[in-house]
Write a protein that holds these residues in place. Structure first.
Motif: not given
Ligand code: ADP
Ligand code: MG
Length: 147
Positions: A14-16
Motif C-alpha cells: 500500500g502507501f506505507g
C-alpha cells in the motif's frame, strides 16, 4: 451499489502509511482491481467476508474510496481482516464479499478520532455479520471451501 459485491485480486504494497502502527493493517489491491469497480461505486466503509488464498473465511471491514484523511489522489480498496496472521501475505490472492454498508467517507480532526472510528467500525461490522443473512454469505460458492 448492489450488495453483496464480490472482488478478487492480488494483495500489493500500500502507501506505507503505517496502518499496522495504528493496530489496523489493511490489505491493498493492485490498481487494476480497483479500476474494475463500476464507475458509480459508492465510496465508504463496508463490512463482509474475506479469504486469503484457500484459507478460512474471516470477518472484515473494507474502506472503498478516496480516504480524505490522507488526501489520496487514487481510489483504493483496503481490507482489514479480523484475524491475527502469523505473517504478511503480500502476493496472495484475496477474495472479499462486501455484504453491507456502514458509513460514508469522513474527515477526522485527529489521528485519535480516526482510530476511535476504526474501532467502532470493527464492532459494527461484527454485530452485523452475526445476523443470519450475513452468515449465509460466508458459505457462498465464491469462496473456496475445503470438504
Ligand atoms: P500497506 O501500506 O502495505 O498496505 P499495512 O500497514 O496496511 O501496509 O499492512 C497491510 C499488510 O499487512 C497486508 O498486505 C498483509 O500482508 C498484512 N496483514 C497482516 N495481518 C493483516 C490483517 N489482519 N488484515 C489485513 N492485512 C494484514
Ligand atoms: Mg494497507
Amino acid at each position: 451499489t448492489l450488495l453483496p459485491f464480490f472482488l478478487e485480486g492480488e494483495v500489493v504494497k500500500g502507501f506505507g502509511r503505517g496502518s499496522k502502527d495504528l493496530g489496523c493493517p489493511t490489505a491493498n489491491y493492485a490498481l487494476e482491481v480497483v479500476q474494475s469497480l463500476p464507475k458509480d461505486f459508492v465510496p465508504g466503509v463496508y463490512y463482509g467476508w474475506a479469504q486469503v488464498d484457500d484459507g478460512p473465511v474471516y470477518e472484515m471491514v473494507a474502506n472503498v474510496g478516496w480516504c480524505p484523511f490522507y488526501q489520496n489522489k487514487q481510489m483504493s480498496v483496503e481490507t482489514h481482516i479480523m484475524n491475527e496472521f502469523n505473517s504478511d501475505f503480500y502476493g496472495s490472492n484475496l477474495k472479499i464479499s462486501l455484504v453491507g454498508y456502514l458509513r460514508g467517507e469522513m474527515n477526522f480532526d485527529s489521528l485519535d478520532a480516526l482510530i476511535a472510528q476504526i474501532k467502532q467500525d470493527i464492532q459494527n461490522a461484527k454485530d452485523n455479520l452475526n445476523q443470519t443473512s450475513a452468515q449465509k454469505l460466508k458459505e457462498h460458492n465464491f469462496f473456496s471451501h475445503k470438504q
